[in-house]
Scaffold this active site. Structure first.
Site, PDB file in Angstrom:
ATOM      1  N   ARG A  45       0.867  -1.186   0.000  1.00 12.67           N
ATOM      2  CA  ARG A  45       0.000   0.000   0.000  1.00 12.67           C
ATOM      3  C   ARG A  45       0.897   1.226   0.000  1.00 12.67           C
ATOM      4  NH1 ARG A  45       2.429   1.842   3.720  1.00 12.67           N
ATOM      5  NH2 ARG A  45       0.893   3.495   3.812  1.00 12.67           N
ATOM      6  N   GLY A  46       0.266   2.407  -0.134  1.00 13.48           N
ATOM      7  CA  GLY A  46       1.053   3.638  -0.271  1.00 13.48           C
ATOM      8  C   GLY A  46       1.148   3.966  -1.759  1.00 13.48           C
ATOM      9  N   ALA A  47       0.813   5.221  -2.118  1.00 11.62           N
ATOM     10  CA  ALA A  47       0.643   5.579  -3.538  1.00 11.62           C
ATOM     11  C   ALA A  47       1.848   5.225  -4.422  1.00 11.62           C
ATOM     12  CB  ALA A  47       0.279   7.057  -3.637  1.00 11.62           C
ATOM     13  N   ARG A  88      -7.257  -0.103  -6.735  1.00  8.58           N
ATOM     14  CA  ARG A  88      -7.547   0.932  -5.732  1.00  8.58           C
ATOM     15  C   ARG A  88      -7.720   2.254  -6.480  1.00  8.58           C
ATOM     16  NH1 ARG A  88      -4.170   1.085  -0.426  1.00  8.58           N
ATOM     17  NH2 ARG A  88      -6.108   2.078   0.270  1.00  8.58           N
ATOM     18  N   GLN A 197      -1.925   2.188  10.087  1.00  5.30           N
ATOM     19  CA  GLN A 197      -0.644   2.281   9.382  1.00  5.30           C
ATOM     20  C   GLN A 197       0.414   2.966  10.246  1.00  5.30           C
ATOM     21  OE1 GLN A 197      -3.590   2.938   7.975  1.00  5.30           O
ATOM     22  NE2 GLN A 197      -3.626   2.491   5.792  1.00  5.30           N
ATOM     23  N   ASP A 238      -2.116  11.014  -1.822  1.00  2.00           N
ATOM     24  CA  ASP A 238      -2.509   9.995  -2.808  1.00  2.00           C
ATOM     25  C   ASP A 238      -2.904  10.611  -4.146  1.00  2.00           C
ATOM     26  OD1 ASP A 238      -2.989   8.639  -0.049  1.00  2.00           O
ATOM     27  OD2 ASP A 238      -2.807   7.059  -1.550  1.00  2.00           O
ATOM     28  N   ASN A 248      -5.498  12.425   0.977  1.00  2.00           N
ATOM     29  CA  ASN A 248      -4.568  11.572   1.733  1.00  2.00           C
ATOM     30  C   ASN A 248      -5.397  10.784   2.751  1.00  2.00           C
ATOM     31  OD1 ASN A 248      -1.843  10.664   2.327  1.00  2.00           O
ATOM     32  ND2 ASN A 248      -2.048  11.752   4.263  1.00  2.00           N
ATOM     33  N   LYS A 249      -4.730   9.957   3.503  1.00  2.00           N
ATOM     34  CA  LYS A 249      -5.384   9.066   4.472  1.00  2.00           C
ATOM     35  C   LYS A 249      -6.437   9.799   5.305  1.00  2.00           C
ATOM     36  CE  LYS A 249      -4.998   5.593   4.699  1.00  2.00           C
ATOM     37  NZ  LYS A 249      -5.987   4.783   3.939  1.00  2.00           N
TER      38      LYS A 249
HETATM   39  O1  MRU Z   1      -4.459   3.160   2.333  1.00  2.00           O
HETATM   40  P1  MRU Z   1      -2.986   3.386   2.198  1.00  2.00           P
HETATM   41  O2  MRU Z   1      -2.192   2.804   3.329  1.00  2.00           O
HETATM   42  O3  MRU Z   1      -2.479   2.970   0.830  1.00  2.00           O
HETATM   43  O4  MRU Z   1      -2.830   4.957   2.291  1.00  2.00           O
HETATM   44  C1  MRU Z   1      -1.550   5.513   2.232  1.00  2.00           C
HETATM   45  C2  MRU Z   1      -1.537   6.984   2.372  1.00  2.00           C
HETATM   46  O5  MRU Z   1      -2.545   7.619   2.553  1.00  2.00           O
HETATM   47  C3  MRU Z   1      -0.201   7.650   2.233  1.00  2.00           C
HETATM   48  O6  MRU Z   1      -0.140   8.800   3.017  1.00  2.00           O
HETATM   49  C4  MRU Z   1       0.013   8.042   0.759  1.00  2.00           C
HETATM   50  O7  MRU Z   1      -0.242   6.954  -0.097  1.00  2.00           O
HETATM   51  C5  MRU Z   1       1.379   8.558   0.515  1.00  2.00           C
HETATM   52  S1  MRU Z   1       2.607   7.297   0.631  1.00  2.00           S
HETATM   53  C6  MRU Z   1       4.100   8.011   0.263  1.00  2.00           C
END
Ligand code: MRU
Length: 346
Positions: A45-47, A88, A197, A238, A248-249
């Site tokens: 996970r993570g963009a 996603r 996370q 994201d 973002n999250k």
């Molecule tokens: O749902 P996730 O864990 O994929 O969400 C991740 C985030 O919101 C991060 O802040 C974002 O992807 C940036 S990662 C460098």
């Protein structure tokens, strides 16, 4: 600092982020469908990390194909891109990566042998991964440049670290760079309900690096900011719209409002690949809804009364007006965002 992604000659391995920090287990993806499922199920996970894995997934599928030329393989490639796009919806890095891949392959002649497609796609995926790593280091340097001589304390949300990128991280990249030169004072880490996370991944990365931090419940952010102990809030992103609105999250928007109220700088750290120049404002950003079980159970045990209705948006949108600056590999972008982002696009 370690990477959560390994690829070599048709073999893609991912560290299972759902099990960290208790177990360090590598999962092997053996076909495109298993890559798509790994993204959907949050093994990765993570963009930026999602985009890196998608690039390797495309390269892997070509590597394992028995077709002889590009003309015969093209439809499989397009099918693979479409499948990955369904995993996603919010992180735009994945969609930007897929349009890059399509542009790159449009330049192939029909009769080009698969051996060449395989080599070129692997080189392209490796290049994408290496570039993400370099980009994160550059984001860290840019973050450092705005600190001046000061020692900085940071509050962060979710995980925007090595695990969420090819390595080094974006928000955590800024933290790492400050720490490396002795300019990091302290980090406050939000646990990041409901998927944790912060607790599971950011705390793990900071422990590994020996960076001083405290974990806190998300709702402690207001009193931590009121205490005067935080200089900057730094988060990842994201998807960033052309006017600077940033997805973002979930919980990031609330943090931005809190930061404004308490007069604390609020920075987004993200690569240029997280901008969506087609999204005019945050309203154009699709927000993923995650399964209800993420709220109704904890550690696999049900905790809510059966029949409880749930809303579980995985992301929220922070309006640009609440953002002090967007730290990119190209420098810090500040208001007026529409003008500065248009220049970035050019
Ligand atoms: O749902 P996730 O864990 O994929 O969400 C991740 C985030 O919101 C991060 O802040 C974002 O992807 C940036 S990662 C460098």
């Amino acid at each position: 600092m370690f990477s959560a992604i390994k690829y070599k000659s048709g073999c893609l391995e991912l560290i299972d982020q759902r099990l960290l920090p208790l177990e360090k287990k590598w999962v092997t993806c053996s076909d495109l469908e298993s890559v798509a499922i790994a993204i959907e199920d949050m093994v990765v996970r993570g963009a930026p990390a999602i985009a890196c894995v998608a690039a390797y997934g495309l390269a892997m599928d070509a590597f394992l194909s028995n077709t002889t030329n590009w003309e015969d393989y093209r439809s499989d490639f397009i099918k693979n891109c479409e499948r990955l796009k369904k995993t996603r919806p919010t992180a735009v890095n994945l969609f930007n990566l897929i349009s890059d891949a399509k542009n790159f392959l449009d330049s192939f002649e029909d009769k080009i042998p698969m051996s060449k497609v395989k080599t070129d796609l692997e080189k392209w995926a490796d290049g994408f991964f290496d570039n993400d790593l370099e980009t994160c280091r550059a984001i860290g340097e840019v973050g450092l440049s705005i600190a001046g001589e000061k020692k900085i304390s940071i509050l962060t949300h979710c995980n925007a670290g090595s695990l969420a990128t090819a390595g080094y991280g974006t928000a955590l990249g800024v933290i790492r760079s400050l720490h490396a030169v002795g300019q990091l004072n302290y980090v406050f880490v939000d646990e990041t309900r409901p998927y944790m996370q912060g607790t599971r991944l950011t705390a793990f990365e900071l422990i590994e690096e020996g960076i001083p931090f405290s974990l806190q419940v998300d709702s402690a952010a207001a009193s931590t900011l009121a205490s005067g102990h935080v200089d900057w809030v730094v988060v990842g992103a994201d998807r960033i719209a052309s006017n600077g609105d940033t997805a973002n999250k979930i919980g990031t928007y609330a943090l931005a409002i809190l930061a404004k109220y308490h007069g604390v700088a609020f920075y987004v750290a993200a690569p240029v690949s997280t901008f969506d120049f087609n999204a005019r404002t945050g309203e154009d950003i699709p927000i993923e809804q995650r399964p209800a079980e993420e709220l109704t159970s904890f550690g696999g045990h049900p905790i809510a009364a059966p029949g409880t209705e749930v809303i579980n948006p995985s992301f929220d949108v922070t309006p640009a007006e609440l953002i002090t600056g967007i730290i990119t590999e190209e420098g810090v972008i500040r208001a007026p965002y529409p003008d500065h982002i248009a220049t970035l696009m050019e």
